[in-house]
Design a protein around this motif. Structure first.
Motif, PDB file in Angstrom:
ATOM      1  N   ALA A  28     -11.324  20.048   1.756  1.00  0.00           N
ATOM      2  CA  ALA A  28      -9.906  19.714   1.648  1.00  0.00           C
ATOM      3  C   ALA A  28      -9.677  18.281   1.180  1.00  0.00           C
ATOM      4  N   VAL A  29     -10.600  17.388   1.486  1.00  0.00           N
ATOM      5  CA  VAL A  29     -10.392  15.974   1.171  1.00  0.00           C
ATOM      6  C   VAL A  29     -10.271  15.743  -0.331  1.00  0.00           C
ATOM      7  N   GLN A  30     -10.912  16.600  -1.145  1.00  0.00           N
ATOM      8  CA  GLN A  30     -10.818  16.429  -2.599  1.00  0.00           C
ATOM      9  C   GLN A  30      -9.357  16.544  -3.056  1.00  0.00           C
ATOM     10  N   THR A  31      -8.692  17.606  -2.584  1.00  0.00           N
ATOM     11  CA  THR A  31      -7.293  17.834  -2.972  1.00  0.00           C
ATOM     12  C   THR A  31      -6.355  16.820  -2.337  1.00  0.00           C
ATOM     13  N   MET A  32      -6.611  16.463  -1.081  1.00  0.00           N
ATOM     14  CA  MET A  32      -5.738  15.494  -0.411  1.00  0.00           C
ATOM     15  C   MET A  32      -5.798  14.136  -1.113  1.00  0.00           C
ATOM     16  N   LEU A  33      -6.986  13.723  -1.510  1.00  0.00           N
ATOM     17  CA  LEU A  33      -7.107  12.450  -2.230  1.00  0.00           C
ATOM     18  C   LEU A  33      -6.454  12.531  -3.600  1.00  0.00           C
ATOM     19  N   ALA A  34      -6.575  13.677  -4.254  1.00  0.00           N
ATOM     20  CA  ALA A  34      -5.915  13.854  -5.551  1.00  0.00           C
ATOM     21  C   ALA A  34      -4.399  13.790  -5.387  1.00  0.00           C
ATOM     22  N   PHE A  35      -3.887  14.401  -4.317  1.00  0.00           N
ATOM     23  CA  PHE A  35      -2.442  14.371  -4.031  1.00  0.00           C
ATOM     24  C   PHE A  35      -1.972  12.936  -3.796  1.00  0.00           C
ATOM     25  N   ASP A  36      -2.703  12.195  -2.980  1.00  0.00           N
ATOM     26  CA  ASP A  36      -2.337  10.796  -2.705  1.00  0.00           C
ATOM     27  C   ASP A  36      -2.473   9.932  -3.954  1.00  0.00           C
ATOM     28  N   PHE A  37      -3.462  10.239  -4.780  1.00  0.00           N
ATOM     29  CA  PHE A  37      -3.688   9.512  -6.034  1.00  0.00           C
ATOM     30  C   PHE A  37      -2.477   9.675  -6.961  1.00  0.00           C
ATOM     31  N   LEU A  38      -1.941  10.885  -7.039  1.00  0.00           N
ATOM     32  CA  LEU A  38      -0.740  11.124  -7.842  1.00  0.00           C
ATOM     33  C   LEU A  38       0.480  10.444  -7.215  1.00  0.00           C
ATOM     34  N   ARG A  39       0.594  10.557  -5.910  1.00  0.00           N
ATOM     35  CA  ARG A  39       1.730   9.945  -5.203  1.00  0.00           C
ATOM     36  C   ARG A  39       1.762   8.438  -5.392  1.00  0.00           C
ATOM     37  N   ASP A  40       0.553   7.825  -5.399  1.00  0.00           N
ATOM     38  CA  ASP A  40       0.450   6.366  -5.503  1.00  0.00           C
ATOM     39  C   ASP A  40       0.304   5.881  -6.940  1.00  0.00           C
ATOM     40  N   ARG A  41       0.701   6.738  -7.881  1.00  0.00           N
ATOM     41  CA  ARG A  41       0.733   6.377  -9.297  1.00  0.00           C
ATOM     42  C   ARG A  41      -0.629   5.928  -9.824  1.00  0.00           C
ATOM     43  N   LEU A  42      -1.599   6.782  -9.594  1.00  0.00           N
ATOM     44  CA  LEU A  42      -2.966   6.627 -10.114  1.00  0.00           C
ATOM     45  C   LEU A  42      -3.712   5.449  -9.507  1.00  0.00           C
ATOM     46  N   HIS A  43      -3.399   5.148  -8.251  1.00  0.00           N
ATOM     47  CA  HIS A  43      -4.120   4.113  -7.506  1.00  0.00           C
ATOM     48  C   HIS A  43      -4.766   4.756  -6.278  1.00  0.00           C
ATOM     49  N   ASN A  44      -5.884   4.184  -5.842  1.00  0.00           N
ATOM     50  CA  ASN A  44      -6.474   4.635  -4.583  1.00  0.00           C
ATOM     51  C   ASN A  44      -5.886   3.823  -3.429  1.00  0.00           C
ATOM     52  N   TYR A  45      -6.435   4.001  -2.231  1.00  0.00           N
ATOM     53  CA  TYR A  45      -5.879   3.315  -1.058  1.00  0.00           C
ATOM     54  C   TYR A  45      -6.056   1.805  -1.132  1.00  0.00           C
ATOM     55  N   ALA A  46      -7.065   1.360  -1.898  1.00  0.00           N
ATOM     56  CA  ALA A  46      -7.278  -0.085  -2.069  1.00  0.00           C
ATOM     57  C   ALA A  46      -6.462  -0.655  -3.224  1.00  0.00           C
ATOM     58  N   GLN A  47      -5.578   0.189  -3.791  1.00  0.00           N
ATOM     59  CA  GLN A  47      -4.699  -0.195  -4.899  1.00  0.00           C
ATOM     60  C   GLN A  47      -5.454  -0.472  -6.199  1.00  0.00           C
ATOM     61  N   ASP A  48      -6.623   0.164  -6.362  1.00  0.00           N
ATOM     62  CA  ASP A  48      -7.349   0.087  -7.625  1.00  0.00           C
ATOM     63  C   ASP A  48      -6.782   1.132  -8.580  1.00  0.00           C
ATOM     64  N   PHE A  49      -6.504   0.728  -9.803  1.00  0.00           N
ATOM     65  CA  PHE A  49      -5.981   1.652 -10.808  1.00  0.00           C
ATOM     66  C   PHE A  49      -7.112   2.448 -11.430  1.00  0.00           C
ATOM     67  N   LEU A  50      -6.975   3.776 -11.467  1.00  0.00           N
ATOM     68  CA  LEU A  50      -8.005   4.681 -11.976  1.00  0.00           C
ATOM     69  C   LEU A  50      -9.393   4.292 -11.437  1.00  0.00           C
ATOM     70  N   PRO A  51      -9.577   4.353 -10.157  1.00  0.00           N
ATOM     71  CA  PRO A  51     -10.831   3.887  -9.550  1.00  0.00           C
ATOM     72  C   PRO A  51     -12.017   4.779  -9.902  1.00  0.00           C
ATOM     73  N   THR A  52     -13.194   4.190  -9.865  1.00  0.00           N
ATOM     74  CA  THR A  52     -14.413   4.972 -10.070  1.00  0.00           C
ATOM     75  C   THR A  52     -14.682   5.853  -8.865  1.00  0.00           C
ATOM     76  N   PHE A  53     -14.469   5.300  -7.667  1.00  0.00           N
ATOM     77  CA  PHE A  53     -14.714   6.039  -6.437  1.00  0.00           C
ATOM     78  C   PHE A  53     -13.491   5.996  -5.526  1.00  0.00           C
ATOM     79  N   PHE A  54     -13.414   7.008  -4.683  1.00  0.00           N
ATOM     80  CA  PHE A  54     -12.366   7.090  -3.665  1.00  0.00           C
ATOM     81  C   PHE A  54     -13.010   7.018  -2.289  1.00  0.00           C
TER      82      PHE A  54
END
Length: 204
Positions: A28-54
């Motif tokens: 499930a974490v794959q989809t949840m991270l993808a959902f959050d990635f879209l919600r946060d405008r292509l940033h991860n939780y550390a605010q990296d744009f198009l990150p290599t890793f999540f």
């Protein structure tokens, strides 16, 4: 070949929500991270744009598996069949590459046997119907081996495809990083004589 691939596809997609009977958080974490990635405008939780890793827990160990879920999550939302279906569809590439390797690299007139063998292998049947990163890494490693064989046997330009699929395997699953590093080093040493005859492709 077409019939065996159709058989493979059917056995991967039918009843995805029912088998395997579990649906782990690691899927499930794959989809949840993808959902959050879209919600946060292509940033991860550390605010990296198009990150290599999540970040997964306390480690940055998810990459390709999250990106593959982005568009399906955008269009279809969060669902078990979406999460598992994406991973299952990607593994069709492993069946194609194995069949083509048997045909083009080893000259077999029965490439469909490789596809059916993969279809019937119990461990692969289980993992290819889940969204774990292991099946993604194994799929792109199969692609790496296939294109490397073509690089050695047909045309040195296939080295580029081998590097791309090897990189996808590298970013699909954290233990695959060591696998790719060791495989790349061994193949460089073992086939050094061949590499030396094609310096332009090797340097690129």
């Amino acid at each position: 070949m077409g019939g065996s691939l159709l058989t493979y596809l059917i056995t991967r997609l039918v009843g995805l929500e029912q088998f395997p009977i579990y649906f782990f958080t690691d899927e499930a974490v794959q989809t949840m991270l993808a959902f959050d990635f879209l919600r946060d405008r292509l940033h991860n939780y550390a605010q990296d744009f198009l990150p290599t890793f999540f970040e997964n827990g306390s480690q940055y160990n998810l990459g390709l598996s999250v990106y593959l879920q982005v568009l399906p999550t955008l269009f279809f939302g969060k669902a078990i069949w979406v999460t598992r279906g994406v991973a299952a569809l990607v593994t069709v590439l492993a069946a194609i590459w194995l069949g083509q390797a048997l045909k083009r690299a080893f000259g077999s007139p029965y490439p469909w046997l490789a596809v059916l063998f993969l279809t019937l292998t119990p461990a692969w049947f289980l993992h290819s119907r889940t969204a774990f990163e292991t099946s993604l890494a194994a799929t792109f490693y199969a692609g790496f081996l296939y294109f490397y064989l073509l690089y050695r046997l047909e045309n040195p330009r296939y080295l580029y495809a081998a590097v791309i699929t090897g990189a996808l395997a590298f970013y699909a699953y954290s233990p695959a990083r060591m696998v790719m590093a060791v495989a790349g080093l061994l193949l460089f040493v073992i086939d050094f004589g061949y590499h030396r005859r094609h310096p332009r492709h090797l340097l690129w």
